[in-house]
Design a protein around this motif. Structure first.
Motif, PDB file in Angstrom:
ATOM      1  N   VAL A 186      48.204  38.205  35.670  1.00 32.78           N
ATOM      2  CA  VAL A 186      47.823  36.923  36.462  1.00 32.78           C
ATOM      3  C   VAL A 186      46.429  37.325  36.832  1.00 32.78           C
ATOM      4  CG1 VAL A 186      48.320  35.633  38.184  1.00 32.78           C
ATOM      5  CG2 VAL A 186      50.100  36.743  36.995  1.00 32.78           C
ATOM      6  N   VAL A 187      45.391  35.989  36.702  1.00 34.24           N
ATOM      7  CA  VAL A 187      44.222  35.884  36.956  1.00 34.24           C
ATOM      8  C   VAL A 187      43.834  34.774  37.770  1.00 34.24           C
ATOM      9  CG1 VAL A 187      41.831  35.939  36.271  1.00 34.24           C
ATOM     10  CG2 VAL A 187      43.532  37.224  34.931  1.00 34.24           C
ATOM     11  N   ASN A 246      41.752  48.133  20.616  1.00 35.93           N
ATOM     12  CA  ASN A 246      40.472  48.058  21.267  1.00 35.93           C
ATOM     13  C   ASN A 246      39.738  46.596  21.184  1.00 35.93           C
ATOM     14  OD1 ASN A 246      38.588  48.584  23.509  1.00 35.93           O
ATOM     15  ND2 ASN A 246      37.317  49.893  22.143  1.00 35.93           N
ATOM     16  N   ASN A 247      40.294  45.397  21.415  1.00 36.40           N
ATOM     17  CA  ASN A 247      39.817  44.213  21.323  1.00 36.40           C
ATOM     18  C   ASN A 247      38.404  44.105  21.877  1.00 36.40           C
ATOM     19  OD1 ASN A 247      41.634  43.187  19.607  1.00 36.40           O
ATOM     20  ND2 ASN A 247      43.110  43.645  21.190  1.00 36.40           N
ATOM     21  N   ARG A 248      37.480  43.681  21.381  1.00 36.35           N
ATOM     22  CA  ARG A 248      35.965  43.506  21.904  1.00 36.35           C
ATOM     23  C   ARG A 248      36.165  41.971  22.857  1.00 36.35           C
ATOM     24  NH1 ARG A 248      32.072  46.891  20.219  1.00 36.35           N
ATOM     25  NH2 ARG A 248      32.316  48.043  18.230  1.00 36.35           N
ATOM     26  N   ILE A 249      35.478  42.378  24.077  1.00 33.39           N
ATOM     27  CA  ILE A 249      35.433  41.166  24.853  1.00 33.39           C
ATOM     28  C   ILE A 249      34.764  39.799  24.107  1.00 33.39           C
ATOM     29  CG2 ILE A 249      33.090  41.587  26.067  1.00 33.39           C
ATOM     30  CD1 ILE A 249      36.399  40.471  27.728  1.00 33.39           C
ATOM     31  N   GLY A 250      33.837  40.058  23.458  1.00 39.69           N
ATOM     32  CA  GLY A 250      33.383  38.869  22.691  1.00 39.69           C
ATOM     33  C   GLY A 250      34.480  38.141  21.818  1.00 39.69           C
ATOM     34  N   GLN A 273      24.373  43.526  27.991  1.00 38.29           N
ATOM     35  CA  GLN A 273      25.768  43.302  28.302  1.00 38.29           C
ATOM     36  C   GLN A 273      26.242  41.853  28.145  1.00 38.29           C
ATOM     37  OE1 GLN A 273      26.860  45.018  32.149  1.00 38.29           O
ATOM     38  NE2 GLN A 273      29.192  44.935  31.746  1.00 38.29           N
ATOM     39  N   LEU A 274      27.123  41.586  27.363  1.00 42.92           N
ATOM     40  CA  LEU A 274      27.578  40.325  27.019  1.00 42.92           C
ATOM     41  C   LEU A 274      27.875  39.340  28.042  1.00 42.92           C
ATOM     42  CD1 LEU A 274      28.316  38.472  24.430  1.00 42.92           C
ATOM     43  CD2 LEU A 274      30.732  39.203  24.648  1.00 42.92           C
ATOM     44  N   GLY A 275      28.886  39.846  28.830  1.00 40.28           N
ATOM     45  CA  GLY A 275      29.089  38.945  30.041  1.00 40.28           C
ATOM     46  C   GLY A 275      28.176  38.715  30.828  1.00 40.28           C
ATOM     47  N   VAL A 276      27.148  39.510  31.032  1.00 43.07           N
ATOM     48  CA  VAL A 276      26.111  39.142  32.161  1.00 43.07           C
ATOM     49  C   VAL A 276      25.315  37.974  31.283  1.00 43.07           C
ATOM     50  CG1 VAL A 276      24.030  39.936  33.216  1.00 43.07           C
ATOM     51  CG2 VAL A 276      26.207  41.424  33.171  1.00 43.07           C
ATOM     52  N   ILE A 277      25.102  38.245  30.095  1.00 39.66           N
ATOM     53  CA  ILE A 277      24.499  37.232  29.365  1.00 39.66           C
ATOM     54  C   ILE A 277      24.870  35.949  29.386  1.00 39.66           C
ATOM     55  CG2 ILE A 277      23.188  36.622  27.016  1.00 39.66           C
ATOM     56  CD1 ILE A 277      22.946  39.447  26.517  1.00 39.66           C
ATOM     57  N   ASP A 280      24.446  34.345  32.634  1.00 40.61           N
ATOM     58  CA  ASP A 280      23.300  33.949  33.075  1.00 40.61           C
ATOM     59  C   ASP A 280      22.901  32.792  32.445  1.00 40.61           C
ATOM     60  OD1 ASP A 280      22.743  36.063  34.760  1.00 40.61           O
ATOM     61  OD2 ASP A 280      21.804  37.278  33.186  1.00 40.61           O
ATOM     62  N   LYS A 281      23.313  32.489  31.123  1.00 46.04           N
ATOM     63  CA  LYS A 281      23.126  31.137  30.406  1.00 46.04           C
ATOM     64  C   LYS A 281      23.858  30.076  30.540  1.00 46.04           C
ATOM     65  CE  LYS A 281      20.918  33.607  26.711  1.00 46.04           C
ATOM     66  NZ  LYS A 281      19.543  33.062  26.586  1.00 46.04           N
ATOM     67  N   ASN A 282      25.035  30.277  31.711  1.00 46.54           N
ATOM     68  CA  ASN A 282      25.964  29.240  32.056  1.00 46.54           C
ATOM     69  C   ASN A 282      26.735  28.867  31.016  1.00 46.54           C
ATOM     70  OD1 ASN A 282      24.981  28.937  34.827  1.00 46.54           O
ATOM     71  ND2 ASN A 282      23.325  27.695  33.995  1.00 46.54           N
ATOM     72  N   MET A 283      27.295  29.630  29.939  1.00 45.94           N
ATOM     73  CA  MET A 283      28.006  29.296  28.684  1.00 45.94           C
ATOM     74  C   MET A 283      29.371  29.476  29.212  1.00 45.94           C
ATOM     75  SD  MET A 283      25.685  31.148  25.612  1.00 45.94           S
ATOM     76  CE  MET A 283      26.418  30.542  24.473  1.00 45.94           C
ATOM     77  N   VAL A 284      29.562  30.446  30.063  1.00 51.89           N
ATOM     78  CA  VAL A 284      30.757  30.599  30.618  1.00 51.89           C
ATOM     79  C   VAL A 284      30.719  31.018  32.145  1.00 51.89           C
ATOM     80  CG1 VAL A 284      32.030  31.485  28.488  1.00 51.89           C
ATOM     81  CG2 VAL A 284      30.990  33.243  30.040  1.00 51.89           C
ATOM     82  N   SER A 285      31.946  30.829  32.778  1.00 49.30           N
ATOM     83  CA  SER A 285      31.755  31.020  34.189  1.00 49.30           C
ATOM     84  C   SER A 285      32.101  32.798  34.341  1.00 49.30           C
ATOM     85  CB  SER A 285      32.752  30.455  35.179  1.00 49.30           C
ATOM     86  OG  SER A 285      34.140  30.746  34.525  1.00 49.30           O
ATOM     87  N   GLU A 286      31.842  33.050  35.748  1.00 50.04           N
ATOM     88  CA  GLU A 286      32.173  34.690  35.840  1.00 50.04           C
ATOM     89  C   GLU A 286      33.661  34.742  35.836  1.00 50.04           C
ATOM     90  OE1 GLU A 286      31.462  37.886  39.322  1.00 50.04           O
ATOM     91  OE2 GLU A 286      30.233  36.332  39.204  1.00 50.04           O
ATOM     92  N   GLU A 287      34.432  33.721  36.369  1.00 45.17           N
ATOM     93  CA  GLU A 287      35.866  33.741  36.253  1.00 45.17           C
ATOM     94  C   GLU A 287      36.426  33.692  34.817  1.00 45.17           C
ATOM     95  OE1 GLU A 287      36.747  30.496  38.693  1.00 45.17           O
ATOM     96  OE2 GLU A 287      37.087  31.669  40.357  1.00 45.17           O
ATOM     97  N   GLN A 288      35.747  33.091  33.816  1.00 43.92           N
ATOM     98  CA  GLN A 288      36.277  33.293  32.609  1.00 43.92           C
ATOM     99  C   GLN A 288      36.126  34.609  31.990  1.00 43.92           C
ATOM    100  OE1 GLN A 288      33.868  29.761  31.362  1.00 43.92           O
ATOM    101  NE2 GLN A 288      35.811  29.009  30.376  1.00 43.92           N
ATOM    102  N   VAL A 289      35.009  35.394  32.619  1.00 41.41           N
ATOM    103  CA  VAL A 289      34.696  36.760  31.834  1.00 41.41           C
ATOM    104  C   VAL A 289      35.872  37.582  32.608  1.00 41.41           C
ATOM    105  CG1 VAL A 289      33.257  38.568  31.937  1.00 41.41           C
ATOM    106  CG2 VAL A 289      32.135  36.527  31.824  1.00 41.41           C
ATOM    107  N   GLN A 290      36.217  37.409  33.636  1.00 46.35           N
ATOM    108  CA  GLN A 290      36.999  38.411  34.495  1.00 46.35           C
ATOM    109  C   GLN A 290      38.706  38.029  33.932  1.00 46.35           C
ATOM    110  OE1 GLN A 290      36.645  40.745  36.755  1.00 46.35           O
ATOM    111  NE2 GLN A 290      34.378  40.271  36.616  1.00 46.35           N
ATOM    112  N   SER A 291      38.631  36.934  33.449  1.00 47.08           N
ATOM    113  CA  SER A 291      40.078  36.567  32.744  1.00 47.08           C
ATOM    114  C   SER A 291      39.999  37.114  31.318  1.00 47.08           C
ATOM    115  CB  SER A 291      40.230  35.032  32.743  1.00 47.08           C
ATOM    116  OG  SER A 291      41.613  34.769  31.853  1.00 47.08           O
ATOM    117  N   ALA A 292      38.988  37.247  30.635  1.00 46.69           N
ATOM    118  CA  ALA A 292      38.889  37.653  29.218  1.00 46.69           C
ATOM    119  C   ALA A 292      39.059  39.306  29.560  1.00 46.69           C
ATOM    120  CB  ALA A 292      37.698  37.374  28.478  1.00 46.69           C
TER     121      ALA A 292
END
Length: 703
Positions: A186-187, A246-250, A273-277, A280-292
């Motif tokens: 659960v996230v 080992n599924n990549r985060i991308g 680092q993919l998540g940081v980029i 930074d580019k507002n393509m995804v939120s920090e929460e979406q990265v955490q969920s992934a």
């Protein structure tokens, strides 16, 4: 090299068999426990494979048959019953015998193998399984019971409306219901959370992503949200990524449709680092990265079959197997080092050279650390001892037609492995006595207002420098009149002897004493409890009894924590030196003996406003000289009460290496061992529990 590897195989196989016995007894109590069933199967599978690897074909072929039967249990084809548990226990014992036989298996062992294989086939056949056990079952293809469904992983995005709680719906309970459907991650998202001063307790500010692996269908998941209001949103989609990989985060973000494949390829060229980029580019939120990331961990924790993998403890890969002989040698050498350090400290004090004294103190600190580490290596939990008796209780209860459970308390308490080994026989006799003589037959228990199932409880706890182990049953208790009559019949006491209850009960520890009416394979020969008394005495311990008619009996053993090195308090009486275990001492008290109490063995003083019963060791050991004007008392705790030991002078604490006394001194009351001091002289180690027992008895007689 091959011989060393074979030795490792035997050690591991014996350890697996020890655990297997416990697992089978647990399975007997909980026949539908899938985890225990899997553990039993794994043990059989490991022993079979290892035996085949090292050329022990008799062990491998027999274990394969038992493993194949367990595989059908694991797949729900045949049930677990008491009959199967007994059969598996016999198979476990037989594997142990085959291990002991080694490469040359006797012919009679091969016959036992054949008989047990036939018994397995009969059981499997009559319970609807495949009796052709010699045909290996394919392990690569998972078998699925008809009522089971394949597990899939689902991605659930739950976005409740702000007013959801005003409609009577509690979103956290919906999340809880999802987690109960399988394995869930659960996230929570809380980006919409208002400042504390603006929070309305009736509004919902949270949303959730749930990654769920379950055998339930998509419709079952939708049913959780069946009463959701129209403003709330739920998205449910199946995860197509492979579990256990080992599924990549991308890849996960693309699968979640948070970013497109083209956007991902473009971002990856930046080599950051993919998540940081992406954030930074507002393509995804920090929460979406955490969920992934949470989804990535969830998938990694699953096996390819969709089940939760059991992670190995990091400590398990760092465990080193060492022979007990090497461990004993290490402790012996540390003991010699302790003796040497005591001499070094004494020389440093006498020479009074500052550098010498400083080096002596530093050496002392190192020796203490070495002692603690080496002794810690020898300390093992008493659960390793207690677990051996579950089988004893199980087999004896079945043989006697009784219903008995075994319970343990304080099994995590640690004790020196040497003491553990020497406690096996006395505890075995006490457990057998409780099962045979203590616990009544089921019909007798019901008639007495008890449950038909009796309980034997083994417990352990620390008591100062000792450990207290008890064997308790909730049976009929000891019959004072029967024991007294038997004692008179055997000439141990006379008709006119006026004995206390404890003195009567202690007759059962006499050699050849038995109240059984007939000799059986379990009891009646008068051998058992006398062995207990003897074995506990060799450990410098004591055994006592507490019993209440109709309620049960408790045997209490008090055993030293270790038989090697202890912290002791060095004291003098006249010109003799004695050691008292430091853990038994509660405080030291200055003392001047009143004139009227001089020459008496037992004296009484006041400490903290309460009477303190003491033993005058100068009189007890018959020194016969006038005591000094100023003496001291060691206040000691025996696990029940506080008593005093009157000595001439307390010299101070020091490490003490325990040296056993010879058989000639085995009956010396108040002394249990000795130690060599730094100057080469011998100091006797006092038996605190014997001495406090004498004080206790003297107090009772005085009252």
């Amino acid at each position: 090299m091959l011989e060393q590897l074979s030795s490792v195989f035997f050690d591991e196989a014996n350890e697996l068999l020890d655990n297997l016995e416990s697992q089978l007894l647990t399975l007997g109590d909980n026949p539908n426990d899938s985890e225990t069933i899997a553990a039993v199967f794994r043990a059989m599978h490991t022993i079979k494979g290892s035996a085949a690897m090292f050329g022990f074909t008799d062990i491998s072929s027999f274990t394969h048959e038992a493993e194949s039967a367990m595989d059908q249990v694991r797949n729900g084809v045949i049930p677990v019953t008491g009959e199967l548990i007994d059969l598996l226990l016999k198979a476990r014992d037989h594997i142990r015998n085959l291990l002991d036989a080694g490469a040359e298996v006797p012919e009679n062992y091969k016959q036992v193998s054949e008989q047990l294989i036939i018994a397995f086939k009969i059981y499997v056949s009559k319970n609807g399984g495949n009796a052709s056990l010699n045909q290996p079952v394919k392990k690569d293809v998972p078998k699925i019971k008809k009522e089971d469904k394949l597990s899939f992983s689902w991605r659930i995005k739950f976005r409740p409306s702000k007013n959801i709680m005003k409609n009577g719906t509690r979103p956290e309970l919906l999340i809880k219901e999802l987690t109960e459907m399988g394995t869930a991650t659960v996230v929570p998202f809380y980006h919409a959370l208002a400042p504390l001063s603006e929070i309305d307790s009736e509004l919902c500010y949270f949303s959730w992503d749930v990654i769920l692996t379950t055998g339930k269908s998509e419709n079952d998941i939708k049913d959780v949200f069946i009463f959701l209001d129209d403003e709330s949103k739920v998205e449910i989609e199946k995860i197509d990524l492979l579990p256990g990989e080992n599924n990549r985060i991308g890849e996960i973000l693309v699968d979640r449709k948070d970013v497109s494949r083209e956007e991902l390829d473009k971002i990856l060229k930046e080599h950051r680092q993919l998540g940081v980029i992406l954030v930074d580019k507002n393509m995804v939120s920090e929460e979406q990265v955490q969920s992934a990331l949470a989804e990535q961990q969830h998938l990694k924790s699953l096996t390819p079959g969709g089940q939760v993998a059991t992670p190995q403890s990091p400590a398990s890969t760092q465990t080193l197997r060492i022979s007990s002989a090497k461990l004993d040698q290490l402790v012996d050498l540390v003991g010699e080092l302790v003796t040497f350090n005591a001499r070094l400290e004494q020389e440093a004090q006498e020479k009074n050279i500052a550098v010498f004294k400083s080096l002596s103190e530093q050496c002392g600190r190192v020796v203490v650390l070495m002692r603690d580490v080496s002794m810690g290596l020898r300390m093992v939990p008493v659960s390793t001892l207690f677990s051996r008796f579950r089988r004893t209780v199980h087999d004896l209860a079945a043989q006697l037609g009784k219903h008995i459970e075994m319970a343990t308390v304080g099994a995590e308490t640690e004790l020196d492995k040497t003491v553990i080994e020497k406690l096996n026989d006395p505890l075995l006799h006490l457990v057998r006595n409780s099962v045979d003589h203590g616990i009544e037959m089921p019909e007798d228990r019901v008639a007495a207002g008890k449950t038909s199932v009796g309980t034997v409880t083994l417990s352990a706890k620390h008591a100062g420098a000792f450990i207290m182990i008890t064997v308790k049953d909730d049976g009929k208790g000891l019959d004072r009149d029967v024991i007294r009559a038997k004692g008179i019949q055997r000439g141990l006491i006379s008709e006119n002897d006026n004995l206390s209850d404890n003195e009567i009960y202690n007759l059962i520890f006499q050699p050849g004493f038995s109240t059984a009416k007939s000799v059986t394979s379990i009891s009646g020969r008068g051998v058992g409890l006398d062995v207990v008394k003897k074995d506990i005495s060799t450990l410098s311990g004591t055994v006592s009894i507490e019993t209440e008619k109709g309620m049960g009996t408790t045997f209490i053993l008090k055993i030293p924590l270790t038989l090697a090195i202890i912290d002791g308090m060095l004291v003098t009486i006249d010109n003799a030196k004695y050691v008292v275990p430091l853990n038994a001492i509660s405080e030291c008290i200055a003392y001047s003996m009143p004139a009227e109490e001089k020459g008496q063995r037992f004296v009484t003083t006041t400490n903290h406003g309460k009477p303190l019963n003491c033993i005058n060791l100068r009189e007890f050991f018959n020194f016969g000289k006038e005591p000094p004007a100023k003496q001291e008392i060691l206040s000691v705790y025996d696990g029940d009460e506080v008593y005093g030991l009157v000595v001439d002078k307390i010299l101070g604490s020091q490490q003490t290496v325990i040296k056993p006394l010879g058989p000639l001194y085995g009956n010396c009351v108040g002394i249990n061992s000795s130690s060599i001091l730094g100057d080469g002289s011998v100091a006797l180690i006092l038996d605190v529990y014997q001495l406090t027992g004498l004080i206790k008895n003297s107090s009772k007689k005085a009252s």
